[in-house]
Motif scaffolding. Sequence first.
Motif, PDB file in Angstrom:
ATOM      1  N   SER A 191       0.959  -1.265   0.012  1.00 44.13           N
ATOM      2  CA  SER A 191       0.052  -0.099   0.188  1.00 44.13           C
ATOM      3  C   SER A 191       0.789   1.014   0.132  1.00 44.13           C
ATOM      4  O   SER A 191       1.572   1.315   0.973  1.00 44.13           O
ATOM      5  N   ALA A 192       0.705   1.939  -0.942  1.00 47.77           N
ATOM      6  CA  ALA A 192       1.523   3.000  -1.124  1.00 47.77           C
ATOM      7  C   ALA A 192       1.183   4.084  -2.507  1.00 47.77           C
ATOM      8  O   ALA A 192       0.423   3.804  -3.176  1.00 47.77           O
ATOM      9  N   MET A 193       1.808   5.211  -2.668  1.00 47.27           N
ATOM     10  CA  MET A 193       1.540   5.956  -4.077  1.00 47.27           C
ATOM     11  C   MET A 193       2.833   5.484  -4.777  1.00 47.27           C
ATOM     12  O   MET A 193       3.864   4.875  -4.491  1.00 47.27           O
ATOM     13  N   TYR A 194       2.634   5.109  -6.077  1.00 44.81           N
ATOM     14  CA  TYR A 194       3.509   4.572  -7.036  1.00 44.81           C
ATOM     15  C   TYR A 194       3.644   5.648  -8.103  1.00 44.81           C
ATOM     16  O   TYR A 194       2.570   6.120  -8.708  1.00 44.81           O
ATOM     17  N   PHE A 195       4.906   5.901  -8.619  1.00 46.94           N
ATOM     18  CA  PHE A 195       5.224   7.293  -9.601  1.00 46.94           C
ATOM     19  C   PHE A 195       6.102   6.110 -10.806  1.00 46.94           C
ATOM     20  O   PHE A 195       6.608   5.765 -10.656  1.00 46.94           O
ATOM     21  N   CYS A 196       5.433   6.554 -11.830  1.00 50.27           N
ATOM     22  CA  CYS A 196       6.288   6.393 -13.169  1.00 50.27           C
ATOM     23  C   CYS A 196       7.158   7.614 -13.576  1.00 50.27           C
ATOM     24  O   CYS A 196       6.558   8.798 -13.420  1.00 50.27           O
ATOM     25  N   ALA A 197       8.013   7.342 -14.091  1.00 52.30           N
ATOM     26  CA  ALA A 197       9.080   8.560 -14.353  1.00 52.30           C
ATOM     27  C   ALA A 197       9.712   8.133 -15.523  1.00 52.30           C
ATOM     28  O   ALA A 197      10.023   6.855 -15.821  1.00 52.30           O
ATOM     29  N   MET A 198       9.986   9.243 -16.480  1.00 53.50           N
ATOM     30  CA  MET A 198      10.717   8.891 -17.825  1.00 53.50           C
ATOM     31  C   MET A 198      12.190   9.785 -17.790  1.00 53.50           C
ATOM     32  O   MET A 198      11.945  11.032 -17.581  1.00 53.50           O
ATOM     33  N   ARG A 199      13.122   9.227 -18.452  1.00 55.40           N
ATOM     34  CA  ARG A 199      14.093  10.228 -18.980  1.00 55.40           C
ATOM     35  C   ARG A 199      14.639  10.025 -20.264  1.00 55.40           C
ATOM     36  O   ARG A 199      14.501   8.939 -20.871  1.00 55.40           O
ATOM     37  N   GLU A 200      14.478  11.071 -21.056  1.00 60.00           N
ATOM     38  CA  GLU A 200      14.956  11.067 -22.391  1.00 60.00           C
ATOM     39  C   GLU A 200      16.395  11.213 -22.418  1.00 60.00           C
ATOM     40  O   GLU A 200      16.698  12.403 -22.166  1.00 60.00           O
ATOM     41  N   TRP A 201      17.021  10.277 -23.058  1.00 58.03           N
ATOM     42  CA  TRP A 201      18.452  10.576 -23.147  1.00 58.03           C
ATOM     43  C   TRP A 201      18.858  11.498 -23.986  1.00 58.03           C
ATOM     44  O   TRP A 201      20.037  12.117 -24.003  1.00 58.03           O
ATOM     45  N   GLY A 202      18.121  12.057 -24.935  1.00 60.62           N
ATOM     46  CA  GLY A 202      18.324  13.428 -25.674  1.00 60.62           C
ATOM     47  C   GLY A 202      18.180  14.614 -24.739  1.00 60.62           C
ATOM     48  O   GLY A 202      18.674  15.597 -25.374  1.00 60.62           O
ATOM     49  N   ASP A 203      17.943  14.373 -23.983  1.00 61.09           N
ATOM     50  CA  ASP A 203      17.703  15.420 -22.861  1.00 61.09           C
ATOM     51  C   ASP A 203      18.895  15.866 -22.131  1.00 61.09           C
ATOM     52  O   ASP A 203      19.484  14.905 -21.158  1.00 61.09           O
ATOM     53  N   SER A 204      19.921  16.912 -22.283  1.00 61.33           N
ATOM     54  CA  SER A 204      21.167  16.809 -21.808  1.00 61.33           C
ATOM     55  C   SER A 204      20.942  17.267 -20.127  1.00 61.33           C
ATOM     56  O   SER A 204      22.270  17.188 -19.749  1.00 61.33           O
ATOM     57  N   ASN A 205      19.891  17.581 -19.638  1.00 59.91           N
ATOM     58  CA  ASN A 205      19.903  18.220 -18.306  1.00 59.91           C
ATOM     59  C   ASN A 205      19.417  17.096 -17.464  1.00 59.91           C
ATOM     60  O   ASN A 205      19.148  17.705 -16.215  1.00 59.91           O
ATOM     61  N   TYR A 206      19.658  15.721 -17.428  1.00 58.68           N
ATOM     62  CA  TYR A 206      19.290  14.859 -16.531  1.00 58.68           C
ATOM     63  C   TYR A 206      17.963  14.975 -16.022  1.00 58.68           C
ATOM     64  O   TYR A 206      17.731  14.170 -14.958  1.00 58.68           O
ATOM     65  N   GLN A 207      17.027  15.465 -16.504  1.00 57.94           N
ATOM     66  CA  GLN A 207      15.713  15.515 -15.982  1.00 57.94           C
ATOM     67  C   GLN A 207      14.927  14.338 -16.001  1.00 57.94           C
ATOM     68  O   GLN A 207      14.712  13.822 -17.069  1.00 57.94           O
ATOM     69  N   LEU A 208      14.306  14.061 -14.940  1.00 58.52           N
ATOM     70  CA  LEU A 208      13.185  12.952 -14.972  1.00 58.52           C
ATOM     71  C   LEU A 208      11.791  13.616 -15.055  1.00 58.52           C
ATOM     72  O   LEU A 208      11.563  14.938 -14.573  1.00 58.52           O
ATOM     73  N   ILE A 209      10.916  13.037 -16.080  1.00 57.91           N
ATOM     74  CA  ILE A 209       9.398  13.347 -16.121  1.00 57.91           C
ATOM     75  C   ILE A 209       8.454  12.525 -15.388  1.00 57.91           C
ATOM     76  O   ILE A 209       8.669  11.326 -15.396  1.00 57.91           O
ATOM     77  N   TRP A 210       7.794  13.087 -14.298  1.00 53.89           N
ATOM     78  CA  TRP A 210       7.087  12.456 -13.551  1.00 53.89           C
ATOM     79  C   TRP A 210       5.585  12.430 -13.847  1.00 53.89           C
ATOM     80  O   TRP A 210       4.982  13.205 -14.258  1.00 53.89           O
ATOM     81  N   GLY A 211       4.998  11.090 -13.555  1.00 57.47           N
ATOM     82  CA  GLY A 211       3.580  11.120 -13.550  1.00 57.47           C
ATOM     83  C   GLY A 211       3.162  11.590 -12.404  1.00 57.47           C
ATOM     84  O   GLY A 211       3.761  11.661 -11.325  1.00 57.47           O
ATOM     85  N   ALA A 212       1.592  11.588 -12.126  1.00 62.90           N
ATOM     86  CA  ALA A 212       0.898  12.199 -11.171  1.00 62.90           C
ATOM     87  C   ALA A 212       0.866  11.145  -9.925  1.00 62.90           C
ATOM     88  O   ALA A 212       0.419  11.532  -8.842  1.00 62.90           O
ATOM     89  N   GLY A 213       1.132   9.948 -10.390  1.00 58.60           N
ATOM     90  CA  GLY A 213       1.110   8.809  -9.204  1.00 58.60           C
ATOM     91  C   GLY A 213      -0.388   8.150  -9.122  1.00 58.60           C
ATOM     92  O   GLY A 213      -1.367   8.387  -9.706  1.00 58.60           O
ATOM     93  N   THR A 214      -0.099   7.009  -8.624  1.00 53.70           N
ATOM     94  CA  THR A 214      -1.368   5.951  -8.374  1.00 53.70           C
ATOM     95  C   THR A 214      -1.270   5.629  -6.874  1.00 53.70           C
ATOM     96  O   THR A 214      -0.236   5.045  -6.443  1.00 53.70           O
ATOM     97  N   LYS A 215      -2.503   5.913  -6.366  1.00 56.41           N
ATOM     98  CA  LYS A 215      -2.284   5.557  -4.871  1.00 56.41           C
ATOM     99  C   LYS A 215      -2.975   3.868  -4.939  1.00 56.41           C
ATOM    100  O   LYS A 215      -4.088   3.901  -5.075  1.00 56.41           O
ATOM    101  N   LEU A 216      -2.105   2.932  -4.366  1.00 54.61           N
ATOM    102  CA  LEU A 216      -2.758   1.628  -4.150  1.00 54.61           C
ATOM    103  C   LEU A 216      -2.869   1.314  -2.609  1.00 54.61           C
ATOM    104  O   LEU A 216      -2.196   1.610  -1.861  1.00 54.61           O
ATOM    105  N   ILE A 217      -4.161   0.752  -2.401  1.00 54.51           N
ATOM    106  CA  ILE A 217      -4.391   0.309  -1.181  1.00 54.51           C
ATOM    107  C   ILE A 217      -4.678  -1.318  -1.420  1.00 54.51           C
ATOM    108  O   ILE A 217      -5.402  -1.564  -2.077  1.00 54.51           O
ATOM    109  N   ILE A 218      -3.913  -2.020  -0.470  1.00 58.25           N
ATOM    110  CA  ILE A 218      -4.278  -3.355  -0.579  1.00 58.25           C
ATOM    111  C   ILE A 218      -4.971  -3.892   0.741  1.00 58.25           C
ATOM    112  O   ILE A 218      -4.745  -3.492   1.756  1.00 58.25           O
ATOM    113  N   LYS A 219      -6.103  -4.393   0.500  1.00 57.98           N
ATOM    114  CA  LYS A 219      -7.087  -4.620   1.442  1.00 57.98           C
ATOM    115  C   LYS A 219      -6.894  -6.352   2.077  1.00 57.98           C
ATOM    116  O   LYS A 219      -6.709  -7.097   1.314  1.00 57.98           O
ATOM    117  N   PRO A 220      -6.867  -6.335   3.393  1.00 56.97           N
ATOM    118  CA  PRO A 220      -6.555  -7.822   4.023  1.00 56.97           C
ATOM    119  C   PRO A 220      -8.008  -8.521   3.638  1.00 56.97           C
ATOM    120  O   PRO A 220      -9.084  -8.262   3.446  1.00 56.97           O
TER     121      PRO A 220
END
Lengths: 111, 116
Positions: B87-116
């Motif tokens: 159970s947590a927030m999960y973020f996906c991110a991308m780095r484009e190697w053509g981008d010389s400034n090392y930047q990660l591009i982030w998604g807004a996240g998904t909140k996952l809840i595991i039910k017992p």
Amino acid sequence: DTAVSQTPKYLVTQMGNDKSIKCEQNLGHDTMYWYKQDSKKFLKIMFSYNNKELIINETVPNRFSPKSPDKAHLNLHINSLELGDSAVYFCASSWSTDTQYFGPGTRLTVL
Amino acid sequence: AQKITQTQPGMFVQEKEAVTLDCTYDTSDQSYGLFWYKQPSSGEMIFLIYQGSYDEQNATEGRYSLNFQKARKSANLVISASQLGDSAMYFCAMREWGDSNYQLIWGAGTKLIIKP
């Protein structure tokens, strides 16, 4: 041993004050970053330093000033704090463009 | 336009079931990398898994695997045999190697809840 550490973990302060957050990494990485995470959990890059040279300087108020005394440290100084500065600030580090590893975050609350 | 899209703001999953968290990306670069991070309620950001655009096999790390479909520009995270601690927030991110400034591009996240 903590790989990326930040101090303090929590920071509560009044509007108008000046504060600093410190970051240290012992991974031997050459690149360090500051991120801001707002209340909706959105992560925004603020600054990045590679070998002590500023390489990313996103549109943030000039009240925010990073300082990198050496490759292992990247500090963030914030002048004249405003309510909107309340957020979690993350430091991260990487070896060049490889995977970024994050510190535990600093929760800043401006009253 | 969003470069990283996570369409599921929140998910509930029964414990021990497998979970798929969606991530689609948009890039014109041929060389790029995709990352997944986990943020539990304690707040730290934990790196989970990486997939490079030229990797021929899907990345796997323990119970985590990345279902990489390059033509569809998707990089879904699969968690097998989910546990309460997932159970947590999960973020996906991308780095484009053509981008010389090392930047990660982030998604807004998904909140996952595991039910017992």
